[in-house]
Design a protein around this motif. Sequence first.
Motif, short mmCIF file in Angstrom:
data_model
loop_
_atom_site.label_atom_id
_atom_site.label_comp_id
_atom_site.label_asym_id
_atom_site.label_seq_id
_atom_site.Cartn_x
_atom_site.Cartn_y
_atom_site.Cartn_z
N GLN A 14 0.83 -1.20 0.00
CA GLN A 14 0.00 0.00 0.00
C GLN A 14 0.86 1.25 0.00
N VAL A 15 0.35 2.29 -0.65
CA VAL A 15 1.01 3.59 -0.70
C VAL A 15 0.22 4.53 0.21
N PRO A 16 0.87 5.11 1.22
CA PRO A 16 0.14 5.95 2.18
C PRO A 16 -0.64 7.10 1.55
N SER A 17 -0.10 7.74 0.52
CA SER A 17 -0.80 8.89 -0.08
C SER A 17 -2.09 8.48 -0.78
N LYS A 18 -2.22 7.20 -1.12
CA LYS A 18 -3.44 6.72 -1.77
C LYS A 18 -4.41 6.08 -0.79
N ILE A 36 9.01 11.07 0.77
CA ILE A 36 9.24 9.94 -0.14
C ILE A 36 8.43 8.73 0.33
N ALA A 37 8.41 8.50 1.65
CA ALA A 37 7.66 7.36 2.18
C ALA A 37 6.16 7.49 1.94
N ALA A 38 5.67 8.72 1.79
CA ALA A 38 4.24 8.93 1.55
C ALA A 38 3.83 8.52 0.14
N ILE A 39 4.76 8.54 -0.81
CA ILE A 39 4.41 8.22 -2.19
C ILE A 39 4.95 6.86 -2.64
N ALA A 40 5.72 6.21 -1.76
CA ALA A 40 6.28 4.89 -2.08
C ALA A 40 5.53 3.82 -1.27
N PRO A 41 5.60 2.58 -1.70
CA PRO A 41 4.97 1.51 -0.92
C PRO A 41 5.54 1.43 0.50
N LEU A 42 4.75 0.93 1.42
CA LEU A 42 5.14 0.87 2.84
C LEU A 42 6.40 0.04 3.09
N GLY A 43 6.72 -0.85 2.19
CA GLY A 43 7.92 -1.67 2.35
C GLY A 43 9.18 -0.82 2.47
N LEU A 44 9.25 0.29 1.73
CA LEU A 44 10.41 1.17 1.80
C LEU A 44 10.49 1.84 3.17
N ALA A 45 9.36 2.34 3.67
CA ALA A 45 9.35 2.97 4.99
C ALA A 45 9.70 1.96 6.07
N LEU A 46 9.25 0.71 5.92
CA LEU A 46 9.59 -0.34 6.89
C LEU A 46 11.09 -0.61 6.86
N TYR A 47 11.68 -0.64 5.69
CA TYR A 47 13.12 -0.84 5.55
C TYR A 47 13.87 0.28 6.27
N TRP A 48 13.47 1.54 6.04
CA TRP A 48 14.11 2.68 6.71
C TRP A 48 13.90 2.63 8.22
#
Length: 139
Positions: free
Chosen positions: A25-29, A99-111
């Motif tokens: 999921q993408v947070p902005s959507k 960036i995390a708001a427009i990318a899938p949650l997997g990227l934010a979880l990695y960070w």
Amino acid sequence: GEFDMKEYADQANLNMDFLGIDLSQVPSKNWQDIKVLIIPILYVISSFVSIRMSTNMNKKKEEKKLITDGENKEEEAYNPMQDASKTMMWMMPIMSISIAAIAPLGLALYWLMNNILMILERLVYNKILNKEEEAEENA
């Protein structure tokens, strides 16, 4: 069309769930789903903690250097690195959360996991460093 991660995950038989949160999921959507906001919020908090720990560690090193060098703080020249680190303390999490708001949650979880591991590493490092300093003082 537009690339649909959910459809791709279904076709590739990927399980994108992590603790009940769909990492595709993408947070902005998906602002209406409160679960989507958990990882980015935790990421921002961990970013501030991580940056704060590193700036505090640098301040302690500078203070120790001033004490061992015998210099006065008032005589210390202007240090542009302090201004840069203060700016970075605020700008990096803001940039990353955008960036995390427009990318899938997997990227934010990695960070987020990276920040948590860095915080743990700094805590262990500080504990070891403090033990070495105490041993030097007692010797």
